[in-house]
Design an enzyme around this catalytic site. Structure first.
Site, PDB file in Angstrom:
ATOM      1  N   LYS A 119       0.829  -1.220   0.000  1.00 22.77           N
ATOM      2  CA  LYS A 119       0.000   0.000   0.000  1.00 22.77           C
ATOM      3  C   LYS A 119       0.852   1.254   0.000  1.00 22.77           C
ATOM      4  CE  LYS A 119      -4.445  -1.591   1.720  1.00 22.77           C
ATOM      5  NZ  LYS A 119      -5.510  -1.448   2.735  1.00 22.77           N
ATOM      6  N   LYS A 201      -6.842 -14.035  -8.355  1.00 25.00           N
ATOM      7  CA  LYS A 201      -8.106 -14.082  -7.645  1.00 25.00           C
ATOM      8  C   LYS A 201      -9.059 -13.007  -8.190  1.00 25.00           C
ATOM      9  CE  LYS A 201      -9.195 -13.614  -2.944  1.00 25.00           C
ATOM     10  NZ  LYS A 201      -8.850 -13.551  -1.521  1.00 25.00           N
ATOM     11  N   LYS A 204     -12.119  -7.039  -6.172  1.00 24.12           N
ATOM     12  CA  LYS A 204     -12.984  -5.874  -6.311  1.00 24.12           C
ATOM     13  C   LYS A 204     -12.220  -4.676  -6.838  1.00 24.12           C
ATOM     14  CE  LYS A 204     -12.988  -5.090  -1.275  1.00 24.12           C
ATOM     15  NZ  LYS A 204     -13.797  -4.834  -0.086  1.00 24.12           N
TER      16      LYS A 204
END
Ligand code: TRP
Length: 338
Positions: A119, A201, A204
């Site tokens: 991040k 995977k 979102k």
């Protein structure tokens, strides 16, 4: 041993961020299974809005998404009387315990967290202290409720390990205050992959909207995305690692239609991918369309949802404060005069 907070039942804590559009992967891999788990465990489902502000958010958007996620839990069939479904920011014990646990966590431990490294790279203009101590807040979430189990994906495993370390460290100084949580590893088969790159995977935050089925996609969109799903040139509906795209579609169809992998293979023996993909799309729509109408129905029941928000925040605060008061006493905060 730590005494069970809630008589008889083990407890389960799950936190979910309201950022990004939830996908079929989130639903089949997590939400849907929670309904079954809620018979066995005392469950706490927390919309972790405090975690979300570690990256910059649009306030109105964050508020709307948080409410939608809370509503979605209920639309998915989680009974808000039986489970505790609430906003993290409504229970001040989360932030209070996080502060205390910050003082029991080492810089070096946090520096090793791969999510922090990822991040910080992604949000290089805003590497704030909250992003750094994010895992400590997560530890507080879990430990406040004396959770025995925490359903987590592989990306959160390192944070759960850290939670166990912090809890063990605290207990070794002050006695058995915290339950040491275990990961709850759901059954295999619920790991849904991207429709465009089945080695990843379903996420979102994927930039390619065709890679993910969003929970609010309408039937036409669902059908179109499955039509475009990546397969291979082997022209056989067989479950194996050489055909990752087909394998993923079999997984999805198998879960949504309640059929075993062998049954799916038999059903499409000798049939083409076109026909197979259409069936997969239909099976997914048959699950998502009713979910969407229940979500829409609940969303229009403002007073009902408001009441749930109020009641569940109180319920969560009650349990959380029990743990917090004990911790505060152990570390030497002055007694509250009543
Ligand atoms: N960090 C988790 C995620 O991004 C969300 C989360 C916050 C969580 N607190 C938690 C998950 C406690 C499990 C338990 O997915």
């Amino acid at each position: 041993m730590v005494k069970r907070m809630i008589d008889g039942k083990k407890s389960l804590f799950s936190g979910m961020q309201a950022t990004g559009n939830l996908t079929l992967g989130n639903y089949l891999g997590a939400l849907r299974n929670f309904v079954k788990l809620s018979d066995e465990y005392e469950c706490f489902f927390c919309v972790v809005d405090e975690h979300s502000i570690t990256v910059r958010q649009d306030p109105a958007e964050l508020r709307k998404r948080a409410r939608n996620l809370l509503t979605l839990y209920i639309a998915a069939g989680l009974d808000p009387k039986k489970n505790t479904i609430y906003y993290q920011s409504h229970v001040s014990a989360h932030a209070e315990l996080a502060w205390i646990l910050n003082c029991f966590t080492y810089m070096g431990e946090l520096q090793r967290m791969t999510q922090f490294k990822d991040k910080s790279a992604k949000h290089a203009d805003n590497i704030n202290a909250g992003l750094f101590t994010y895992p400590v807040l997560m530890a507080a979430d879990i430990l406040l409720f004396q959770a025995d189990v925490v359903p987590v994906g592989s990306d959160q495993m390192q944070h759960l390990e850290l939670t166990r370390d912090i809890a063990g460290r605290f207990n070794s100084i002050y006695g058995d205050v915290f339950t040491i949580p275990e990961p709850y590893l759901g059954k295999a088969g619920a790991r849904i992959m991207s429709l465009q790159d089945p080695s990843k995977k379903m996420s979102k935050s994927d930039e390619n909207p065709n890679a993910s089925i969003y929970l609010m996609d309408d039937k036409d969109t669902i059908m179109r995305k499955f039509k475009r799903a990546v397969t291979d040139s082997m022209a056989q509906v067989k479950y194996n690692d050489e055909q990752p795209g087909v394998k993923n579609l079999i997984d999805i169809y198998s879960v949504c239609s309640n059929k075993s992998v062998a049954e799916v293979e038999a059903e499409f023996d000798g049939k083409g991918y076109g026909e197979f993909k259409e069936a997969v799309g239909e099976s997914v729509a048959s699950i998502l369309v009713p979910l969407q109408s229940e979500f829409n129905r609940l969303s229009s029941e403002k007073a009902f949802i408001d009441e749930i928000i109020k009641e569940n925040a109180e319920k969560a605060s009650y349990y959380a404060n029990k743990t917090l008061r004990k911790v505060q006493k152990k570390i030497g905060y002055p007694e509250r005069i009543r």
